[in-house]
Structures are given as structure tokens and as C-alpha cells.
Design a protein around this motif. Structure first.
Motif, PDB file in Angstrom:
ATOM      1  N   UNK B 125       0.834  -1.194   0.000  1.00 36.57           N
ATOM      2  CA  UNK B 125       0.000   0.000   0.000  1.00 36.57           C
ATOM      3  C   UNK B 125       0.873   1.249   0.000  1.00 36.57           C
ATOM      4  N   UNK B 126       1.868   1.270   0.870  1.00 32.03           N
ATOM      5  CA  UNK B 126       2.732   2.448   0.977  1.00 32.03           C
ATOM      6  C   UNK B 126       3.414   2.745  -0.354  1.00 32.03           C
ATOM      7  N   UNK B 127       3.989   1.718  -0.951  1.00 37.11           N
ATOM      8  CA  UNK B 127       4.709   1.923  -2.215  1.00 37.11           C
ATOM      9  C   UNK B 127       3.744   2.395  -3.303  1.00 37.11           C
ATOM     10  N   UNK B 128       2.606   1.695  -3.410  1.00 35.27           N
ATOM     11  CA  UNK B 128       1.661   2.039  -4.486  1.00 35.27           C
ATOM     12  C   UNK B 128       1.115   3.454  -4.316  1.00 35.27           C
ATOM     13  N   UNK B 129       0.805   3.844  -3.090  1.00 35.56           N
ATOM     14  CA  UNK B 129       0.209   5.165  -2.905  1.00 35.56           C
ATOM     15  C   UNK B 129       1.249   6.279  -2.994  1.00 35.56           C
ATOM     16  N   UNK B 130       2.513   5.993  -2.636  1.00 36.78           N
ATOM     17  CA  UNK B 130       3.554   7.020  -2.828  1.00 36.78           C
ATOM     18  C   UNK B 130       3.742   7.276  -4.319  1.00 36.78           C
ATOM     19  N   UNK B 131       3.644   6.212  -5.113  1.00 33.91           N
ATOM     20  CA  UNK B 131       3.749   6.377  -6.570  1.00 33.91           C
ATOM     21  C   UNK B 131       2.642   7.312  -7.067  1.00 33.91           C
ATOM     22  N   UNK B 132       1.439   7.126  -6.528  1.00 32.48           N
ATOM     23  CA  UNK B 132       0.331   8.015  -6.889  1.00 32.48           C
ATOM     24  C   UNK B 132       0.651   9.450  -6.489  1.00 32.48           C
ATOM     25  N   UNK B 133       1.219   9.610  -5.295  1.00 36.74           N
ATOM     26  CA  UNK B 133       1.571  10.955  -4.832  1.00 36.74           C
ATOM     27  C   UNK B 133       2.560  11.614  -5.782  1.00 36.74           C
ATOM     28  N   UNK B 134       3.537  10.830  -6.247  1.00 38.88           N
ATOM     29  CA  UNK B 134       4.543  11.384  -7.157  1.00 38.88           C
ATOM     30  C   UNK B 134       3.872  11.855  -8.446  1.00 38.88           C
ATOM     31  N   UNK B 135       2.984  11.010  -8.992  1.00 37.83           N
ATOM     32  CA  UNK B 135       2.289  11.405 -10.221  1.00 37.83           C
ATOM     33  C   UNK B 135       1.425  12.633  -9.989  1.00 37.83           C
ATOM     34  N   UNK B 136       0.824  12.696  -8.805  1.00 34.07           N
ATOM     35  CA  UNK B 136      -0.012  13.836  -8.466  1.00 34.07           C
ATOM     36  C   UNK B 136       0.773  15.138  -8.536  1.00 34.07           C
ATOM     37  N   UNK B 137       2.027  15.057  -8.112  1.00 35.31           N
ATOM     38  CA  UNK B 137       2.817  16.280  -7.990  1.00 35.31           C
ATOM     39  C   UNK B 137       3.320  16.773  -9.339  1.00 35.31           C
ATOM     40  N   UNK B 138       3.188  15.931 -10.396  1.00 37.07           N
ATOM     41  CA  UNK B 138       3.567  16.420 -11.725  1.00 37.07           C
ATOM     42  C   UNK B 138       2.592  17.509 -12.152  1.00 37.07           C
ATOM     43  N   UNK B 139       3.102  18.642 -12.628  1.00 31.52           N
ATOM     44  CA  UNK B 139       2.171  19.674 -13.096  1.00 31.52           C
ATOM     45  C   UNK B 139       1.447  19.201 -14.354  1.00 31.52           C
ATOM     46  N   UNK B 140       0.108  19.190 -14.274  1.00 33.09           N
ATOM     47  CA  UNK B 140      -0.708  18.592 -15.329  1.00 33.09           C
ATOM     48  C   UNK B 140      -0.540  19.304 -16.665  1.00 33.09           C
ATOM     49  N   UNK B 141      -0.579  20.638 -16.648  1.00 34.07           N
ATOM     50  CA  UNK B 141      -0.480  21.390 -17.905  1.00 34.07           C
ATOM     51  C   UNK B 141       0.845  21.131 -18.592  1.00 34.07           C
ATOM     52  N   UNK B 142       1.875  21.103 -17.782  1.00 32.69           N
ATOM     53  CA  UNK B 142       3.210  20.839 -18.300  1.00 32.69           C
ATOM     54  C   UNK B 142       3.251  19.471 -18.991  1.00 32.69           C
ATOM     55  N   UNK B 143       2.639  18.512 -18.324  1.00 32.34           N
ATOM     56  CA  UNK B 143       2.556  17.146 -18.841  1.00 32.34           C
ATOM     57  C   UNK B 143       1.844  17.123 -20.199  1.00 32.34           C
ATOM     58  N   UNK B 144       0.707  17.803 -20.281  1.00 28.24           N
ATOM     59  CA  UNK B 144      -0.064  17.805 -21.526  1.00 28.24           C
ATOM     60  C   UNK B 144       0.707  18.534 -22.636  1.00 28.24           C
ATOM     61  N   UNK B 145       1.281  19.685 -22.295  1.00 32.72           N
ATOM     62  CA  UNK B 145       2.002  20.449 -23.318  1.00 32.72           C
ATOM     63  C   UNK B 145       3.173  19.637 -23.855  1.00 32.72           C
ATOM     64  N   UNK B 146       3.846  18.916 -22.948  1.00 30.20           N
ATOM     65  CA  UNK B 146       4.958  18.072 -23.393  1.00 30.20           C
ATOM     66  C   UNK B 146       4.483  16.998 -24.358  1.00 30.20           C
TER      67      UNK B 146
END
Lengths: 334, 293
Positions: B125-146
Motif C-alpha cells: 500500500x505504501x509503495x503504491x500510494x507514494x507512486x500516486x503521490x509522485x504522479x499527483x505532484x507532476x504539473x498537469x499542464x506541463x505534462x499535456x504540453x509536453x
């Protein structure tokens, strides 16, 4: 149903020095880890067709003991010998075939049934899991037969758990446990959540099933009247330790442990004359924290007969006779 | 106990799903929303039959003209002389498709991921949810523009980008729900019977967490539609001459003083759809969880 006669038989289940300790993380950054000794070194045997009652107050480890026997909670130490084989730490693949002989009935009848499944699906689940080769029709027929056996109308098969009363839900739970015709059912306070009139029906149903299928039962309860009604032998637990283990008649007639005495004296008697005049032992204080149990005898902090030796020496489980064991320094004087 | 076994035929039970459906259909706002949404969806599907014009057909005689029933441009035309009504319907196709597809992607990934993390708990659980946290912290607009820069503008990229972001919240919701039911006694009963973990997750855990999931889903669809509109507004969305509500609103906003109809009509459709989804979500929440009212 002579429990003493059964004693000569080979036990179906032997529990040897079973321990279940939980590690609690400490409070604060540098808090020390603490050990919670839920079950701390328990021994007993269970014979085919026998009912063993496990009694004790809330938090004494009754339910943990039941779950540790089924390996639902992994024991820390000790042995659970099922049909001559130690199953502690057995891998999943080895446990799988044994599970059809070991079943459990829960305290909260409604919570133990999946609200999204019909009761037909619920009762059939053990069959589907263990006898996958059975056809749909055969499974349905068996489910209906078992429903009729536990006193449910078979045409209710497509109904959902919330459409049933507490007593009926417990019958569904019993049907699920019985469908594979197991050898042992652990009943974890199966009647505590039910009305008194329903309690009697469920207890009688369990007794009928026991006679019919030569079941062994471990009956966990805090209700001594029901335990007296259904059990052949009784194990008294306190803070994860055995206080007394004896045949029903022997323990109710002559309890040897002060804790058992207190428990039995607290059972109400439905005759006001006797009830008023009986000697009542009232224990003071609360159950000590299982993270920090008292030294020596765990019961000494509430024992009306405690002496100095009780604080220093842990009492051994002494065998008084064939069917009576007790863990008290002064059991001869009781 | 058994009185002659009663009538032999089986009685149908009322499942919790059926109860919820009955409660949902008693909710007037939700039913009304479903009807309106159904009409918009049907109009989007049968768009070519509803208008004499093509969505990319330029009518040189009527450039940026207001609504007029006589010439057939009932919602007016845009700056290139294209019929606004048919363009709104084609925009509905894109917006609704993005909403449904991106939400389905997030549903499948999020529910499975969250249920597995919550059910196994502990280190997994810890590993899987930390991975989610990392993805969460990616700026969404930046991701889409890239994504747009690397792969070019493509409608499928929008689905992927939106789905990849939306499943994170879904996973968190499902994990939380799973944590709260994995200690329930019916799960323990399944363990005691020897049901495998995989089957416990799919047979016992997921059906019992679907209530909040469905509610969240109906709230995700408008969110995705809005995000797509936002991306299109910024010029990162669908490619001309194809359009979406976001593109239409963006174009309308530029000429708001001269031709208000170019903003008002697409904005009305968008707002109406969002309202409908939110009302349905509300109704579903009340229907699936009557205790929370």
C-alpha cells in the motif's frame, strides 16, 4: 455425549503453547515499540464431537485465539496441531485443502454476509471454492438442502442479506459454515447479538447439527448460562492466559480459580429467592492493559485472595484430576 | 420451522442495486437531467441528419451572421461562415466522448489499483500510494504540453492525458473505501473459506466500493469535459476544422462584443451538460447511500 468417555479418543485439534503477540508502534518519534500479548501460551485439546467453551471478559483474547487456530491471524509462537499436523506457518497451498474442515461463525450476523450477494451465492461460496467440479444445478440443490436443514425456506435463495432478520442471518452464516460438512466450527460469540428467544433456537440448531455431523465446536462466549447449556468442557481465559480448564459439571459445581468463582457467581439465577441470598463475588477494578500485564499471576491485581507470592511467581497450570486443570497458587484452598 | 416448504417457486430478492435504482428514479432533478442529457447525446449522434449544413461547410453569404430561422442558420454562423448549430453538435461529440472515455480509463485503472493497494495494505500500500503521490505532484499542464509537443496534436492524446491524471483520485477514493471494508467480517469469512485474494478483491471488495465510485465517476465526467474545454481554449485541444465546446467558447469569447451568439449557444450547452451530470451525481449519491442524506 459423555465428554469423559471422549477423552480416550485421539484429539482432533491440539493447541500447544500458542502465543499471539501484536507489535504496537510507539507513540511519538522515539516511542518504544510495545508488545500486546493477546494470547500468551495456551494449551488445550479438542476431541471429535466435543464442544469446548472459551469464556472470559472483553479483550481477554477469546476471538484472537479462535482466529489464530484458523490461521486468520498468524500465531507468534506455538503449535496448532490439526489431525496430527502442525499448521502454524503452513503455506497457503497447504492450508487451502484444510480450510474445508475448519469453519467459523461470526458474532455480527449481518456484517458477516456480503450485502451485494444473494444468500444462495453466499452459502455456495465454499462449494464453488473447494468443489469447482460440481455443476451449477448440483450446487443449487445442495445449497437448498442446507438452507432447509438450518431452518430457512429454500425459495428464499435469491434474496439478499438485508431482507432477513438477525436470527435468519445467523442461520445463513451457519449454512455457509456447514455446506462443506466441516469437522470443526469456531463459533465466535454466535448468539451475543441476538434476542434471547432467538439465542435458544440458534444454540439448539448448533447442537442438532453437531449430533448429526459429529462436529467439534469451539464456542466462544461471555454468556456463562449458554456455555453451560452447550459446552462439554470450558476454558476460562484472562488476559490471554488460561485460568481454568475443566468439564462443565466440575467447573460449575466446584470452580477452583477465584476468577472462575467470580464469573459464575455473577450469573443471574431465575429464582429471586436464591438470587437474593447467593454469595456474590464482585471483582474490583478493570482488566489491566494487555500491553503491560501484571507480574506473576496476571489476575492478582483483582484477586480477592492475592498474596505476595502471586506478584512474583507465575502460577503453573496444575492438573487436579483427569478433567480439571487450574492456574492458581492456592487452588487447594478454594 | 418449515411449513410444508411453502410454494416451491423461488422468490426474487431486492438487491441493493435495485433499491438504489428505485430511489434514483424518484429523484426529479436526476430524472430530468438524464432526459436532457439523453437528448443532447442523441442530437450529437444524429448530428448530420439534423442540419442541412456540414460542420466544415463555409456559407460565403452569411459570415458571422446572427441566428436566423429563414436561412437555416438557427444559431447563426461563425467568423468563417460555418453553421454554429451543427458545429455545437459536433463539439458535443468530442466533449462527451472525451468525458466518457477518459473517465472509463480512469475507472478501470483507478478501481483496480486502489482496491489492490487498500486490500493488501502494509508495504504494498505504501509503495503504491507514494507512486500516486509522485504522479499527483507532476504539473498537469506541463505534462499535456509536453505530450503535444512530442507527439503533435491528436485527440487520442487528450484521452490518454486526461485518463492518466483522473485515475489518481479514483485510486485514492477506492483505496480508502477498501481499507474500511477489508476488516469486515464477510471478508474474513471468505478468508476462512480459503477464497483466493484475487477473487476476494473482485467478488467482495469491488462490488462494495462501487457506490462512491459511481458517484465520483459522474462528477469526473464534467470535470474532464471542462478540462478538455480548458485545453482547447488554450489551443492545445482538438484540431480544426473539428471542434469541441471549449474551442467554440474560446472563439466566441474573442468576439463577445460583436456577436454574442457565438459565445452564448456553446456555453449554454456546456453549462447544461455539466448541470445534468452534477444533478445525476447528486441523485446517485442519495440513492446509493441513503444514510448520508
Amino acid at each position: 455425549m459423555n465428554a469423559i468417555g471422549k477423552k480416550k479418543a485421539v484429539p482432533i485439534l491440539s493447541v500447544r503453547d500458542l502465543k499471539v503477540h501484536f507489535t504496537l508502534s510507539g507513540t511519538g518519534l522515539f516511542g518504544k515499540e510495545r508488545k500486546l500479548k493477546a494470547v500468551d501460551g495456551i494449551n488445550f485439546d479438542l476431541f471429535p464431537g466435543e464442544t469446548l467453551g472459551i469464556v472470559g471478559e472483553s479483550g481477554c483474547g477469546k476471538s484472537t485465539l479462535g482466529r489464530a487456530i484458523l490461521q486468520l491471524i498468524p500465531p507468534t509462537d506455538g503449535q496448532v496441531i490439526w489431525l496430527g499436523r502442525d499448521i502454524v506457518g503452513a503455506p497457503h497451498s497447504a492450508m487451502q485443502p484444510l480450510r474445508r474442515d475448519l469453519q467459523i461463525i461470526f458474532q455480527d450476523p449481518l456484517a458477516s454476509l456480503n450485502p451485494r450477494m444473494t444468500i444462495g451465492e453466499i452459502i455456495a461460496e465454499p462449494l464453488v471454492t473447494h468443489k469447482a467440479d460440481l455443476g451449477k444445478e448440483e450446487i443449487k440443490a445442495r445449497v437448498k438442502r442446507m438452507m432447509a436443514r438450518v431452518g430457512l425456506l429454500p425459495q428464499m435463495i435469491n434474496r439478499y442479506p438485508h431482507e432477513f432478520s438477525g436470527g435468519q442471518c445467523q442461520r445463513i452464516g451457519i449454512a455457509r459454515a456447514m455446506i462443506l460438512e466441516p469437522k470443526l466450527i469456531i463459533c465466535d460469540e454466535p448468539v451475543s447479538a441476538l434476542d434471547v428467544s432467538i439465542q435458544a433456537q440458534i444454540v439448539n440448531l448448533l447442537q442438532e447439527l453437531q449430533r448429526e455431523f459429529d462436529l467439534s465446536l469451539i464456542f466462544i462466549s461471555h454468556d456463562l448460562s449458554i456455555v453451560r447449556h452447550i459446552c462439554h468442557r470450558i476454558l476460562v481465559l484472562y488476559l490471554g492466559n488460561v485460568m481454568e480448564l475443566a468439564d462443565r459439571d466440575s467447573i460449575y459445581a466446584a470452580p477452583k480459580h477465584p476468577y472462575t468463582k467470580a464469573l459464575i457467581s455473577a450469573v443471574p439465577i431465575p429464582d429471586p429467592e436464591i438470587e437474593r441470598n447467593k454469595e456474590r463475588i464482585v471483582l474490583t477494578g478493570d482488566l489491566p492493559s494487555p500491553t503491560n500485564p501484571p507480574s506473576g499471576c496476571v489476575f492478582r491485581t483483582r484477586c480477592p485472595f492475592a498474596k505476595d507470592v502471586c506478584a512474583t511467581d507465575i502460577p503453573t497450570v496444575d492438573t487436579i484430576n483427569d478433567h480439571h486443570q487450574v492456574a492458581c497458587h492456592f487452588h487447594e484452598r478454594m | 420451522m418449515l411449513e410444508a416448504a411453502g410454494t416451491p417457486q423461488e422468490i426474487e430478492g431486492r438487491s441493493l442495486w435495485r433499491d438504489a435504482r428505485i430511489r434514483l428514479f424518484r429523484n426529479k432533478a436526476a430524472v430530468g437531467s438524464m432526459i436532457i442529457l439523453g437528448i443532447i447525446t442523441l442530437m450529437a449522434i444524429f448530428a448530420p441528419m439534423l442540419s442541412p449544413f456540414e460542420y466544415d461547410q463555409i456559407d460565403w453569404g452569411y459570415i458571422q451572421e446572427g441566428p436566423n430561422w429563414e436561412n437555416g442558420h438557427i444559431f447563426g454562423t461563425d467568423g468563417n461562415g460555418r453553421d454554429l448549430f451543427i458545429r455545437i453538435l459536433y463539439g458535443a461529440r468530442v466533449s462527451l466522448a472525451v468525458g466518457l472515455l477518459a473517465t472509463s480509463v480512469s475507472l478501470v485503472i483507478g478501481v483496480t489499483y486502489g482496491a489492490v493497494a487498500g486490500y493488501f495494505g502494509g508495504k504494498i500500500d505504501t509503495i503504491m500510494m507514494r507512486f500516486v503521490d509522485v504522479l499527483y505532484s507532476l504539473p498537469f499542464m506541463f505534462f499535456v504540453i509536453m505530450l503535444m509537443v512530442v507527439f503533435g496534436r491528436n485527440i487520442f492524446l487528450i484521452f490518454i492525458a486526461l485518463g492518466a491524471v483522473e485515475w489518481l483520485t479514483m485510486a485514492r477514493i477506492v483505496r480508502g473505501q477498501t481499507l474500511s471494508i477489508r476488516r469486515r467480517e464477510f471478508i474474513e469469512a471468505a478468508h476462512a473459506t480459503g477464497v483466493s485474494n484475487f477473487k476476494i478483491i473482485f467478488r467482495h471488495v469491488i462490488p462494495n466500493v462501487l457506490g462512491p465510485v459511481i458517484v465520483y465517476m459522474t462528477l469526473t465526467i464534467p470535470q474532464v469535459i471542462l478540462t478538455e474545454s480548458f485545453l482547447s481554449f488554450l489551443g492545445l485541444g482538438v484540431q480544426e476544422p473539428l471542434t469541441s465546446w471549449g474551442v467554440l467558447i474560446s472563439e466566441g469569447a474573442k468576439v463577445i462584443e460583436a456577436s454574442t451568439w457565438m459565445l452564448i449557444y456553446p456555453a449554454t450547452f456546456l453549462a447544461l451538460t455539466l448541470f445534468c451530470f452534477n444533478f445525476i451525481g447528486d441523485g446517485l449519491r442519495d440513492a446509493l447511500d441513503p444514510k448520508d442524506r
